[in-house]
Enzyme design. Structure first.
Site, PDB file in Angstrom:
ATOM      1  N   HIS A   1      -3.207   9.261  -1.432  1.00 59.76           N
ATOM      2  CA  HIS A   1      -3.829   8.718  -0.628  1.00 59.76           C
ATOM      3  C   HIS A   1      -2.964   7.606   0.311  1.00 59.76           C
ATOM      4  O   HIS A   1      -2.244   6.941  -0.379  1.00 59.76           O
ATOM      5  CB  HIS A   1      -4.986   7.953  -0.942  1.00 59.76           C
ATOM      6  CG  HIS A   1      -6.000   8.717  -1.916  1.00 59.76           C
ATOM      7  ND1 HIS A   1      -5.967   8.939  -3.216  1.00 59.76           N
ATOM      8  CD2 HIS A   1      -6.992   9.680  -1.827  1.00 59.76           C
ATOM      9  CE1 HIS A   1      -6.821   9.695  -3.746  1.00 59.76           C
ATOM     10  NE2 HIS A   1      -7.389  10.251  -2.829  1.00 59.76           N
TER      11      HIS A   1
ATOM     12  N   ASP B   1       1.352   7.264  -3.849  1.00 53.64           N
ATOM     13  CA  ASP B   1       0.178   7.611  -4.196  1.00 53.64           C
ATOM     14  C   ASP B   1      -0.399   8.603  -3.219  1.00 53.64           C
ATOM     15  O   ASP B   1       0.074   8.660  -2.052  1.00 53.64           O
ATOM     16  CB  ASP B   1      -0.990   6.515  -4.087  1.00 53.64           C
ATOM     17  CG  ASP B   1      -2.303   6.534  -4.477  1.00 53.64           C
ATOM     18  OD1 ASP B   1      -2.651   6.336  -5.829  1.00 53.64           O
ATOM     19  OD2 ASP B   1      -3.182   7.284  -3.742  1.00 53.64           O
TER      20      ASP B   1
ATOM     21  N   HIS C   1      -5.909   0.361  -0.880  1.00 54.70           N
ATOM     22  CA  HIS C   1      -6.875   0.511   0.244  1.00 54.70           C
ATOM     23  C   HIS C   1      -7.621  -0.732   0.543  1.00 54.70           C
ATOM     24  O   HIS C   1      -8.275  -0.785   1.637  1.00 54.70           O
ATOM     25  CB  HIS C   1      -8.175   1.631  -0.302  1.00 54.70           C
ATOM     26  CG  HIS C   1      -7.698   2.974  -0.681  1.00 54.70           C
ATOM     27  ND1 HIS C   1      -6.820   3.793   0.339  1.00 54.70           N
ATOM     28  CD2 HIS C   1      -7.734   3.613  -1.580  1.00 54.70           C
ATOM     29  CE1 HIS C   1      -6.583   4.833  -0.095  1.00 54.70           C
ATOM     30  NE2 HIS C   1      -6.931   4.897  -1.512  1.00 54.70           N
TER      31      HIS C   1
HETATM   32 ZN    ZN Z   1      -4.834   7.523  -4.818  1.00 56.36          ZN
END
Ligand code: ZN
Length: 343
Positions: A163, A161, A124
């Site tokens: 996300h 993942d 991220h």
């Molecule tokens: Zn994640």
């Protein structure tokens, strides 16, 4: 098969207290690898700290010095989700550097493939900001490092993942040398990753997003890998494959709502391993991203390593989620095939 594991206790020094992303994730995983005897079959390498110029492959000098000074002042919050302790700058530099050691070992042929068992995670983190438990974007730094250091032209990053790796996507959105492929729950944190985000300019088509509806599981993930990832990778012809391995798409993970099993992660690894053998001399480097159920994380890492070692027996102590018929998956895959012109 010579499978490398990069790990060091420095990763435990990124002290996040009772946060879900805490050092117990790695403590439990390492003790499980020891208990089950698999650690002895691995080539264990210590990480190094990423150099400043290596962090700067992805991050601005201002952001890097901000993180460093924040650590020197005792730490604190970088964003509403991401907390630092006094040793976090050092741990984050070693997390990025751990992936560089793994990448270098694979590129030089010292080992066949590798798993960098690091934290904090990275996917991220954007150029000038921490996000979602991530400080430096380990996988993006490794991709740029591999392209600049070794005589290669194309890197594939596979991110399973739960996300969306907005930071990794952003680092390469206009860079045709890196193909970013992500499966992620959608809509979900961080909000990006719809199928129409495909790259810009000459990098058009080198971002491949597979948003997944809450509740989908092994069949849908394997379908996404077989029907989208494999053909896209064959066309792209990577020289190296990096994998952002988060295990938070597991059915027992407390943050998300997908229904993948440990066996499912092993099957995804088998596809990646075959793809690596076919396309890039087996050059595969995994790194840990998310995953917050401690038993799931430990068992899934072991399952990935078992596949990489060529072991056919996979332990799945948690088993399968109850079967639920997914809705709309076939139409969804067809829409993504049209976007990426997959026959
Ligand atoms: Zn994640």
């Amino acid at each position: 098969m010579k499978v490398c594991l990069v790990y060091d206790q420095i990763y435990l020094e990124h002290d996040t207290g009772n946060h879900v992303e805490n050092s117990r994730r790695l403590v439990e995983a390492m003790s499980y690898l020891r208990e089950t005897g698999i650690e002895e079959k691995l080539t264990c390498l210590p990480p190094r700290s990423a150099l400043l110029e290596e962090l700067e492959l992805v991050h601005t000098p201002e952001y890097i010095s901000y993180v460093k000074s924040k650590a020197e002042k005792g730490g604190g919050w970088l964003d509403p989700d991401t907390v630092m302790s006094p040793k976090s700058y050092e741990a984050a530099s070693y997390a990025a550097g751990g992936l560089l050691v793994a990448t270098e070992a694979v590129m030089k042929g010292d080992v066949d493939n590798a798993f960098a068992l690091v934290r904090p995670p990275g996917h991220h983190a954007v150029s000038n900001r921490a996000m979602g438990f991530c400080i430096f974007n380990n996988v993006a730094i490794a991709a740029k490092f591999a392209l600049s250091r070794f005589n290669i032209n194309r890197v594939l990053i596979v991110d399973f993942d739960v996300h969306h790796g907005n930071g990794t996507q952003g680092a390469f959105y206009g860079d045709p040398r890196v193909l970013y492929f992500s499966t992620h729950q959608y809509p979900f944190y961080p909000g990006t990753g719809w199928m129409d985000e495909t790259g810009i300019g000459e990098a058009e088509g080198t971002t491949v997003n597979l948003p997944m509806s809450a509740g989908w599981g092994d069949d849908e993930y394997l379908g996404a890998f077989n029907e989208i990832l494999v053909p896209v990778a064959r066309k792209f012809r990577p020289d190296l494959i990096l994998v952002s391995a988060g295990f938070d798409a597991h059915w027992a993970d407390q943050l998300a709502m997908m229904r993948v099993s440990i066996t499912g992660f092993a099957q995804m690894t088998t596809i990646l391993s075959k793809m690596g053998a076919e396309l890039c001399q087996g050059r595969l480097v995994f790194t840990l991203e998310g995953g917050y159920n401690l038993q799931v994380v430990a068992s899934s890492i072991k399952a990935v390593l078992d596949v990489l070692l060529g072991n056919s027996e996979i332990d799945d102590p948690l088993g399968q989620a109850e079967v639920r018929k997914p809705e709309g998956f076939d139409e969804h895959i067809e829409a993504i095939k049209r976007i990426h012109q997959i026959q």
